[in-house]
Every structure is written in C-alpha cells, then in structure tokens.
Design a protein around this motif. Structure first.
Motif, PDB file in Angstrom:
ATOM      1  N   UNK A 130       0.825  -1.185   0.000  1.00  0.00           N
ATOM      2  CA  UNK A 130       0.000   0.000   0.000  1.00  0.00           C
ATOM      3  C   UNK A 130       0.867   1.245   0.000  1.00  0.00           C
ATOM      4  N   UNK A 131       0.264   2.361  -0.327  1.00  0.00           N
ATOM      5  CA  UNK A 131       0.992   3.618  -0.423  1.00  0.00           C
ATOM      6  C   UNK A 131       1.759   3.900   0.852  1.00  0.00           C
ATOM      7  N   UNK A 132       3.029   4.193   0.737  1.00  0.00           N
ATOM      8  CA  UNK A 132       3.860   4.427   1.910  1.00  0.00           C
ATOM      9  C   UNK A 132       3.603   5.810   2.482  1.00  0.00           C
ATOM     10  N   UNK A 133       3.677   5.902   3.797  1.00  0.00           N
ATOM     11  CA  UNK A 133       3.546   7.191   4.456  1.00  0.00           C
ATOM     12  C   UNK A 133       4.894   7.888   4.455  1.00  0.00           C
ATOM     13  N   UNK A 134       4.927   9.171   4.782  1.00  0.00           N
ATOM     14  CA  UNK A 134       6.160   9.945   4.776  1.00  0.00           C
ATOM     15  C   UNK A 134       7.053   9.566   5.946  1.00  0.00           C
ATOM     16  N   UNK A 135       6.471   9.187   7.071  1.00  0.00           N
ATOM     17  CA  UNK A 135       7.255   8.842   8.248  1.00  0.00           C
ATOM     18  C   UNK A 135       6.870   7.446   8.707  1.00  0.00           C
ATOM     19  N   UNK A 136       7.748   6.853   9.511  1.00  0.00           N
ATOM     20  CA  UNK A 136       7.480   5.515  10.013  1.00  0.00           C
ATOM     21  C   UNK A 136       6.283   5.520  10.948  1.00  0.00           C
ATOM     22  N   UNK A 187       3.477  -4.643   6.089  1.00  0.00           N
ATOM     23  CA  UNK A 187       4.647  -4.445   5.247  1.00  0.00           C
ATOM     24  C   UNK A 187       5.749  -3.781   6.066  1.00  0.00           C
ATOM     25  N   UNK A 188       6.962  -4.353   6.004  1.00  0.00           N
ATOM     26  CA  UNK A 188       8.048  -3.742   6.756  1.00  0.00           C
ATOM     27  C   UNK A 188       8.563  -2.508   6.017  1.00  0.00           C
ATOM     28  N   UNK A 189       9.589  -1.861   6.548  1.00  0.00           N
ATOM     29  CA  UNK A 189      10.054  -0.590   5.999  1.00  0.00           C
ATOM     30  C   UNK A 189      10.739  -0.757   4.651  1.00  0.00           C
ATOM     31  N   UNK A 190      11.112  -1.998   4.314  1.00  0.00           N
ATOM     32  CA  UNK A 190      11.685  -2.269   2.999  1.00  0.00           C
ATOM     33  C   UNK A 190      10.610  -2.627   1.978  1.00  0.00           C
TER      34      UNK A 190
END
Length: 230
Positions: A23-29, A49-52
């Motif tokens: 899904x669309x990634x956010x700007x921050x974790x 989904x992990x950060x990679x």
C-alpha cells in the motif's frame, strides 16, 4: 487418522488478494501499538509491510489482559489482524494465509497516526462471551463433508450435516455454549471407491439413515480451528 495433527508447510503460498504491491507508503514511520482491553488473554495474528516494503506474516502473539505493547514499525498505512481468545474471535472478511499457510478471516485496518493504538475489547468480538464455534480447516486437495453433533443454544443436542468445505478453506458451524462436540467427516469416493474418513467410536449417531461413528472433541474452547489432513 487424527483430525488434530498439525502440519507446517515448507513455504507460504502467495496471499490470494490483489496485493501485488505494498500500500501507499507514508512519509514517516508508523508504529502499531496493541492494547488488550478485554478481560481474557488473547492471541493475535498480524500481517503488515516492513520498511523495505516486504510483506511480513507474524505468528500468533499472546497478550494478557491489560497488556500494552509495540508490535511493529512500518512505512505502510495498511495492516491486517485476526484475534481470538478461549471463546471469541475478532475476524473480518479478508481471507489471508497465516504463517502455517492456513486461511484466516483477517480484518483490514488503516494507520492514521505515527503511533497507532489498536485496542481490542471483548464487545468488539462476534458476541456472547460464553459462545464457542467449531471451525474446520480443509488441508486436503479435495472437498470434505463434515457432520457435527453439538449442543444448541436452546440446550438441545442436535446433528448438523453436511457442511461442504472446499480445499484450503475454513468451514464455520453453529455456535454453542458447550465445549464438547462430536465430529465425523469424509471426502468423496474416488474412481476406485476409496474415500478418506475421519470417524471414531466415542459416539454413534444416525445421519440420513446411516449409523456413523463420531470423534469426541472437548477442546473447542481455546482452539481457533481444527485441521483435517488427508
């Protein structure tokens, strides 16, 4: 053949949804924090989904009543969870496969905050605290038919037959307040007349004019499902 034999596959199947890309990634974790506001210990499956950008399928995590714990960090805004305790389950309509390759009805959630808290309450489950539900997971490569002898919510013993469960799918049966049920299951006959049958000698009941042997299952409470292996 026992219907309680667990099996772990060597590799996970691809999840059967249109989730080819994260899904669309956010700007921050984003951090997901889980809080158990239910009065019972719960077990929760998460998919995220992990950060990679890789999909992570977590094994069931256990949380005591009142527990609050950080679960994962992600750049994604979407995750999935399925939870259960001794008598309830918190489910949705998105069927995904857990780490054991079993399909479970996950709930889809969206993360709106950088630190998002998922609070699980008893009232948010499927209902009555005392209700239990037998669930049959078909791990065979062909359909199975399951008959169930159970105590109804009217406090009467009844026979439920037959429920067809397709390969890889979960079959859901009438709810009960009694933790003891009896099960009989079978596949269709092949060209030689052979069929796989799950039967026992604990009780005998007549189903559609035929006397069948049933297996006693007194572990409905606390078991998310029972697997049938051919």
């Amino acid at each position: 053949m026992t219907i309680f034999r667990p099996r772990r596959l060597a590799a996970l199947l691809v999840l059967g949804l249109a989730l080819g890309l994260p899904p669309t990634a956010a700007q921050a974790a984003n951090t997901l924090v889980f809080q158990n506001d239910c009065s019972e210990q719960v077990w929760v499956h998460f998919i995220y989904y992990d950060r990679a950008g890789a999909r992570v399928t977590m094994p069931a995590q256990s949380f005591q009543p009142g527990a609050r714990q950080s679960v994962f960090v992600t750049d994604s805004s979407t995750y999935y969870y399925y939870a259960y305790d001794d008598g309830r389950h918190w489910s949705g309509d998105t069927y995904l496969r857990n780490i054991n390759d079993d399909p479970l009805p996950y709930r889809e959630r969206v993360i709106d905050e950088e630190i998002e808290t998922l609070r699980l309450t008893c009232e948010d489950s499927y209902g009555d605290t005392n209700l239990m539900e037998f669930r049959a997971l078909n791990r065979c490569q062909q359909p199975i038919w399951v008959a169930l002898r159970y105590k109804s919510l009217d406090d009467e013993w009844k026979t439920f037959a037959w429920r067809k469960v397709e390969p890889g799918q979960m079959g859901f049966f009438p709810k009960t307040r009694n933790g003891v049920i009896y099960v009989h299951a079978k596949t269709a006959r092949d060209a030689t007349g052979y069929r796989v049958t799950w039967e026992g000698t604990d009780k005998y009941y007549t189903v559609e004019g035929e006397e069948l042997g049933f297996i006693r299952n007194d572990d409905v409470r606390g078991r998310p499902f029972t697997g049938f292996n051919c």
